[in-house]
Design a protein around this motif. Structure first.
Motif, PDB file in Angstrom:
ATOM      1  N   THR A 307     -26.328 -16.519  17.823  1.00 15.07           N
ATOM      2  CA  THR A 307     -25.797 -16.499  19.316  1.00 15.07           C
ATOM      3  C   THR A 307     -26.748 -17.024  20.226  1.00 15.07           C
ATOM      4  OG1 THR A 307     -24.387 -14.547  18.395  1.00 15.07           O
ATOM      5  CG2 THR A 307     -24.630 -15.121  20.948  1.00 15.07           C
ATOM      6  N   GLY A 383     -19.703 -10.399  18.066  1.00 16.32           N
ATOM      7  CA  GLY A 383     -20.530  -9.779  17.359  1.00 16.32           C
ATOM      8  C   GLY A 383     -19.983  -8.642  16.540  1.00 16.32           C
ATOM      9  N   GLU A 384     -18.785  -8.079  16.864  1.00 14.71           N
ATOM     10  CA  GLU A 384     -18.126  -7.362  16.120  1.00 14.71           C
ATOM     11  C   GLU A 384     -16.646  -6.892  16.840  1.00 14.71           C
ATOM     12  OE1 GLU A 384     -19.256  -3.090  16.658  1.00 14.71           O
ATOM     13  OE2 GLU A 384     -20.636  -3.962  18.216  1.00 14.71           O
ATOM     14  N   PRO A 385     -15.668  -6.467  16.171  1.00 14.52           N
ATOM     15  CA  PRO A 385     -14.556  -6.230  16.928  1.00 14.52           C
ATOM     16  C   PRO A 385     -14.821  -5.126  18.035  1.00 14.52           C
ATOM     17  CG  PRO A 385     -14.233  -5.633  14.398  1.00 14.52           C
ATOM     18  CD  PRO A 385     -15.750  -5.970  14.862  1.00 14.52           C
ATOM     19  N   ASP A 407     -13.017 -13.063  23.773  1.00 15.31           N
ATOM     20  CA  ASP A 407     -13.586 -12.447  22.521  1.00 15.31           C
ATOM     21  C   ASP A 407     -13.652 -13.386  21.483  1.00 15.31           C
ATOM     22  OD1 ASP A 407     -13.731 -10.726  20.120  1.00 15.31           O
ATOM     23  OD2 ASP A 407     -12.120  -9.550  20.536  1.00 15.31           O
ATOM     24  N   THR A 408     -14.842 -13.886  21.278  1.00 14.02           N
ATOM     25  CA  THR A 408     -15.197 -14.964  20.464  1.00 14.02           C
ATOM     26  C   THR A 408     -15.578 -14.427  18.977  1.00 14.02           C
ATOM     27  OG1 THR A 408     -17.337 -14.836  20.874  1.00 14.02           O
ATOM     28  CG2 THR A 408     -15.903 -16.292  22.394  1.00 14.02           C
ATOM     29  N   TRP A 409     -14.603 -14.744  18.069  1.00 14.21           N
ATOM     30  CA  TRP A 409     -15.137 -14.484  16.572  1.00 14.21           C
ATOM     31  C   TRP A 409     -15.612 -15.718  16.113  1.00 14.21           C
ATOM     32  CZ3 TRP A 409     -14.131 -17.196  12.174  1.00 14.21           C
ATOM     33  CH2 TRP A 409     -14.514 -16.451  10.997  1.00 14.21           C
ATOM     34  N   TRP A 410     -16.882 -15.472  15.524  1.00 10.59           N
ATOM     35  CA  TRP A 410     -17.507 -16.442  14.440  1.00 10.59           C
ATOM     36  C   TRP A 410     -18.531 -16.031  13.783  1.00 10.59           C
ATOM     37  CZ3 TRP A 410     -22.426 -18.680  16.636  1.00 10.59           C
ATOM     38  CH2 TRP A 410     -22.862 -18.064  17.642  1.00 10.59           C
ATOM     39  N   GLN A 411     -19.404 -16.749  13.095  1.00 12.58           N
ATOM     40  CA  GLN A 411     -20.529 -16.496  12.165  1.00 12.58           C
ATOM     41  C   GLN A 411     -21.664 -17.227  12.300  1.00 12.58           C
ATOM     42  OE1 GLN A 411     -18.118 -16.772   8.791  1.00 12.58           O
ATOM     43  NE2 GLN A 411     -18.410 -14.630   8.335  1.00 12.58           N
ATOM     44  N   THR A 412     -22.694 -16.710  11.859  1.00 19.35           N
ATOM     45  CA  THR A 412     -23.858 -17.537  11.689  1.00 19.35           C
ATOM     46  C   THR A 412     -23.505 -18.812  10.965  1.00 19.35           C
ATOM     47  OG1 THR A 412     -25.303 -15.607  11.520  1.00 19.35           O
ATOM     48  CG2 THR A 412     -26.370 -17.562  10.832  1.00 19.35           C
ATOM     49  N   ASP A 496     -14.409 -11.596   6.209  1.00 22.04           N
ATOM     50  CA  ASP A 496     -13.807 -10.545   7.244  1.00 22.04           C
ATOM     51  C   ASP A 496     -12.335 -10.330   6.632  1.00 22.04           C
ATOM     52  OD1 ASP A 496     -16.046 -10.235   8.497  1.00 22.04           O
ATOM     53  OD2 ASP A 496     -15.377 -11.392  10.313  1.00 22.04           O
ATOM     54  N   ILE A 508      -9.351  -9.071  13.978  1.00 16.39           N
ATOM     55  CA  ILE A 508     -10.552  -9.256  13.301  1.00 16.39           C
ATOM     56  C   ILE A 508     -10.687  -7.635  12.812  1.00 16.39           C
ATOM     57  CG2 ILE A 508     -12.778  -9.623  12.384  1.00 16.39           C
ATOM     58  CD1 ILE A 508     -11.110 -12.037  13.085  1.00 16.39           C
ATOM     59  N   ARG A 511     -15.864  -6.611   8.282  1.00 15.41           N
ATOM     60  CA  ARG A 511     -16.227  -6.990   6.879  1.00 15.41           C
ATOM     61  C   ARG A 511     -15.320  -6.625   5.736  1.00 15.41           C
ATOM     62  NH1 ARG A 511     -18.914 -11.602   7.362  1.00 15.41           N
ATOM     63  NH2 ARG A 511     -19.350 -11.280   5.293  1.00 15.41           N
ATOM     64  N   LYS A 605     -26.442  -3.808  14.451  1.00 12.06           N
ATOM     65  CA  LYS A 605     -25.308  -3.605  13.344  1.00 12.06           C
ATOM     66  C   LYS A 605     -25.526  -2.305  12.779  1.00 12.06           C
ATOM     67  CE  LYS A 605     -22.883  -7.556  12.503  1.00 12.06           C
ATOM     68  NZ  LYS A 605     -23.374  -8.901  12.957  1.00 12.06           N
TER      69      LYS A 605
HETATM   70  C1  WT7 Z   1     -19.709 -11.245  11.713  1.00 18.56           C
HETATM   71  C2  WT7 Z   1     -20.910 -12.567  11.744  1.00 18.56           C
HETATM   72  C3  WT7 Z   1     -21.333 -14.785  15.621  1.00 18.56           C
HETATM   73  C4  WT7 Z   1     -22.600 -14.380  16.377  1.00 18.56           C
HETATM   74  C5  WT7 Z   1     -23.046 -12.955  16.044  1.00 18.56           C
HETATM   75  C6  WT7 Z   1     -22.818 -12.456  14.678  1.00 18.56           C
HETATM   76  C7  WT7 Z   1     -18.526 -10.049  13.163  1.00 18.56           C
HETATM   77  C8  WT7 Z   1     -18.334 -11.475  14.940  1.00 18.56           C
HETATM   78  C9  WT7 Z   1     -16.939 -11.035  15.939  1.00 18.56           C
HETATM   79  C10 WT7 Z   1     -15.658 -10.933  16.928  1.00 18.56           C
HETATM   80  C11 WT7 Z   1     -14.873  -9.294  15.346  1.00 18.56           C
HETATM   81  C12 WT7 Z   1     -16.682 -10.276  15.010  1.00 18.56           C
HETATM   82  C13 WT7 Z   1     -17.671 -10.602  12.092  1.00 18.56           C
HETATM   83  C14 WT7 Z   1     -18.488 -11.902  11.361  1.00 18.56           C
HETATM   84  N1  WT7 Z   1     -17.820 -10.802  14.193  1.00 18.56           N
HETATM   85  N2  WT7 Z   1     -17.875 -11.793  16.129  1.00 18.56           N
HETATM   86  N3  WT7 Z   1     -15.488 -11.607  18.423  1.00 18.56           N
HETATM   87  N4  WT7 Z   1     -14.783  -9.964  16.637  1.00 18.56           N
HETATM   88  N5  WT7 Z   1     -16.001  -9.566  14.516  1.00 18.56           N
HETATM   89  O1  WT7 Z   1     -23.113 -13.212  13.528  1.00 18.56           O
HETATM   90  O2  WT7 Z   1     -24.551 -11.905  11.987  1.00 18.56           O
HETATM   91  O3  WT7 Z   1     -23.337 -13.970  11.323  1.00 18.56           O
HETATM   92  O4  WT7 Z   1     -21.859 -11.898  12.021  1.00 18.56           O
HETATM   93  O5  WT7 Z   1     -19.727 -10.844  12.753  1.00 18.56           O
HETATM   94  O6  WT7 Z   1     -17.674  -9.589  10.776  1.00 18.56           O
HETATM   95  O7  WT7 Z   1     -18.079 -11.999  10.070  1.00 18.56           O
HETATM   96  P1  WT7 Z   1     -23.451 -13.006  12.276  1.00 18.56           P
END
Ligand code: WT7
Length: 643
Positions: A307, A383-385, A407-412, A496, A508, A511, A605
């Motif tokens: 992030t 980061g999480e729901p 509310d932005t869902w994404w991942q590393t 997820d 979401i 996991r 986490k």
């Molecule tokens: C995991 C990714 C993305 C940068 C921070 C975490 C969860 C992330 C959301 C959201 C629900 C979310 C998922 C995902 N997550 N954003 N807006 N709503 N869940 O990065 O450590 O790669 O973790 O974080 O489970 O797979 P990360």
């Protein structure tokens, strides 16, 4: 199903916000869907390229190449190109130190000057295109300077979060065989100090690839310097050449490696490349975060996480923004520190995590009321729901009811936003990340590999390549293929679970490994948690599935109560009733454990493995060294015994 899912409230974008938003025409979705390659090419054209690409995308699953043949440089885009557009004297970086009296700013020109010099320093120490540089720094301006210097000369950076231990640092250095480590004497945070150099020295006892160490003097602590290996940043900078032209990088050249702590085993070295990554973080910063020239934008994440990479440094700077970097913690020197920072710098956009929001909720609104937060116009979460009650609290108390929430869902792995509202277009529902960003196609699959159409729940996938996607796992293409591209064929397996509602909005659920199976019912821990925190007595909760002979898994809920509330049998009854009401009787916890704290990693986490271990009465809880506070384990055992 989440706490208010039966009647989700719809929040339309406020009219004034929508009429000024960077994007306000819903047609962008259809246009992108019609031709996603052209959509992304349009976005890429907003960047500076030394040479345009020949082909937008080459896709040989699971290998993607974006903007093939294009030449660009990420640091050039973040600095020189901004100056060319007249932003030389604009503040690029606002740095706020751990002590409120400590802070500084850098204009785009000032930042460029530092970056060019440090790029020369790195070169003099043997850095070159393609050779990774490890960075282990506090949240100080030298961190973005070091990143941009690496990007300028094409040396991929591998940033290790400052709270990681010596052994975690060693593993990450050894995996990418960095020859240079950039670190600092110590990292001040929340009035305490982490001895970075000491950790680094310990890591380097068994990290033979490192030849040179650059040490930033942050605290001035006296640290041992190894002759011939260690040099001070300020001394090197004093002698450095001023000018360093940006390397013309191939669009697919490596930009950085970021290790993501897989839940088990060796960390995964997530690989991001140049042109596609920058295109996605630039576009999403402008579209999702609605970043404009007048904004003061604060992403509270540490740069050691994705992030911070994408939305504190590369996104906002490539969009010509003013980005706030905060070294400290929310509670130092007092619990109103964040609100103080917002008022002081007149922050207009705040991007943070649900865990932070929930911890503020616990403290009530007094701290907020002491400060003028009227500069804020947009809020983000990641980061999480986010449970609807925290969403509403954030909206009402931080955003004053006027700021949209993205509310932005994404991942590393995804590099940038994937499922998120566009704040000028998308009506939001608290707890839902809403719909995929234009050009992104998401989907749901069941365990048997069938795609789910319409409403339903399943495993989230991404069906088309996207520019910011990871390209591989460093030196482990096989693990890349297995982890992400094998389960359902040529679609990206997210890991997820999600539910898609009647409007096509995604919720979401967490996991997939956190999904419980109770008597044949699939129940997400996040759903039960969300239900529990919907009860006014509950501040936070973490739910796990405990192995159970009868049901497969039984639900165990750890609950932190609000303020000075105390657990009782009545309250257990009430909470069970709450879960039954929101989800159904089958989701009622078999056991509710009141606890003062939860085991969290340093990134916030929750470590469910530990909760599971405690609930199952395991003696050996395995490795607890990644916990932010290892003493919570004993507290948990006590809480359980008291039950
Ligand atoms: C995991 C990714 C993305 C940068 C921070 C975490 C969860 C992330 C959301 C959201 C629900 C979310 C998922 C995902 N997550 N954003 N807006 N709503 N869940 O990065 O450590 O790669 O973790 O974080 O489970 O797979 P990360």
């Amino acid at each position: 199903m989440s706490e208010e899912q039966t009647t989700p409230k719809l929040y339309e974008p406020p009219e004034e916000f929508a009429s000024n938003a960077n994007v306000s025409d819903p047609a962008v979705y259809e246009e992108a869907e019609r031709d996603y390659k052209s959509f992304w090419a349009e976005r890429a054209r907003e960047l500076h390229w030394f040479r345009e690409w020949d082909e937008v995308l080459q896709w040989n699953p699971p290998e993607a190449k974006w903007f093939v043949g294009g030449k660009t440089n990420v640091a050039y885009n973040c600095l020189d190109y901004q100056i060319e557009q007249g932003r030389g004297d604009k503040v690029a970086l606002v740095w706020e130190g751990d002590e409120p009296s400590d802070g500084t700013t850098y204009t785009y020109s000032e930042l460029l000057a530092e970056v060019e010099k440090f790029a020369n320093v790195l070169k003099s120490l043997g850095a070159e295109k393609g050779k990774p540089v490890s960075i282990y720094l506090p949240m100080i301006p030298e961190l973005p300077v070091a990143m941009l210097a690496c990007a300028r000369i094409g040396a991929p950076h591998s940033i290790v979060f400052g709270a990681f231990s010596a052994s975690a640092l060693r593993d990450r250095i050894n995996d990418c065989e960095a020859t240079i480590l950039v670190t600092a004497d110590a990292a001040p945070r929340g009035g305490r100090k982490t001895p970075l150099k000491q950790n680094a020295d310990e890591a380097l006892e068994d990290a033979p690839s490192i030849e040179n160490v650059v040490v930033v003097r942050r605290t001035g602590d006296d640290v041992p310097m190894q002759d011939g290996r260690d040099r001070y940043y300020d001394e090197l900078m004093a002698d450095a050449e001023e000018s360093c032209p940006a390397e013309e990088m191939d669009s697919e050249d490596l930009l950085f490696i970021l290790y993501s702590s897989g839940s088990t085993g060796k960390p995964k070295g997530i690989v991001h490349t140049t042109g596609g990554y920058l295109t996605q973080v630039n576009a999403t910063t402008k579209w999702t975060m609605d970043l404009k020239d007048e904004d003061v934008y604060w992403c509270t994440a540490d740069i050691g996480w994705i992030t911070g990479h994408s939305y504190l440094v590369y996104g906002p700077l490539s969009a010509g923004g003013t980005s706030v970097q905060f070294e400290g913690t929310p509670a130092y020197p007092a619990s109103d520190r964040w609100w103080d920072v917002i008022e002081k710098h007149k922050v207009t956009i705040l991007y943070t995590a649900p865990t932070a929001i929930r911890s503020f909720m616990k403290g009530g609104t007094e701290d907020l009321e002491k400060h003028d937060l009227s500069s804020l116009r947009l809020l983000g979460t990641v980061g999480e729901p986010i449970n609807p009650r925290a969403w509403e609290w954030y909206h009402e108390n931080v955003g004053g009811g006027r700021c949209p929430i993205v509310d932005t869902w994404w991942q590393t792995e995804t590099g940038g936003h994937m499922i998120t509202p566009l704040p000028g277009i998308t009506p939001t529902k608290p707890g839902s990340a809403t719909r995929p960003f234009p050009g992104i196609e998401a989907g749901l699959f069941d365990e048997e590999g069938n795609e789910i159409e319409g409403e339903g729940s399943g495993n989230l996938v991404i069906k088309k390549p996207w520019p910011g996607m990871l390209r591989t796992l460093y030196k482990d293409p096989e693990r890349y293929r297995e982890t992400y591209w094998e389960k359902y064929g040529d679609v990206y397996f997210v890991g997820d679970g999600a539910r898609r509602d009647e409007d096509g909005y995604y919720w979401i659920t967490g996991r997939i490994d956190d999904v419980m199976n109770v008597s044949g019912h699939r129940i997400s821990t996040a759903e039960v948690e969300s239900a529990l925190v919907g009860h006014p007595a509950v501040a936070e909760s973490a739910v796990i599935g405990r192995a159970d002979e009868d049901k497969g898994q039984a639900i165990v809920a750890y609950v932190i109560l609000e303020g000075d509330r105390e657990g009782s049998d009545e309250l257990i009854q009430e909470l069970n009733g709450q879960v039954r009401k929101v989800i159904g009787a089958h989701a009622r916890p078999q056991e509710i454990i009141f606890t003062p704290d939860l085991p969290k990693t340093r990134s916030g986490k929750i470590m469910r493995r530990i909760l599971r271990g405690v609930a199952e009465g395991q003696q050996d809880l395995g490795d607890t060294s990644t916990l932010a506070d290892p003493s919570v384990v004993d507290a948990l055992k006590e809480s359980r015994a008291a039950n």
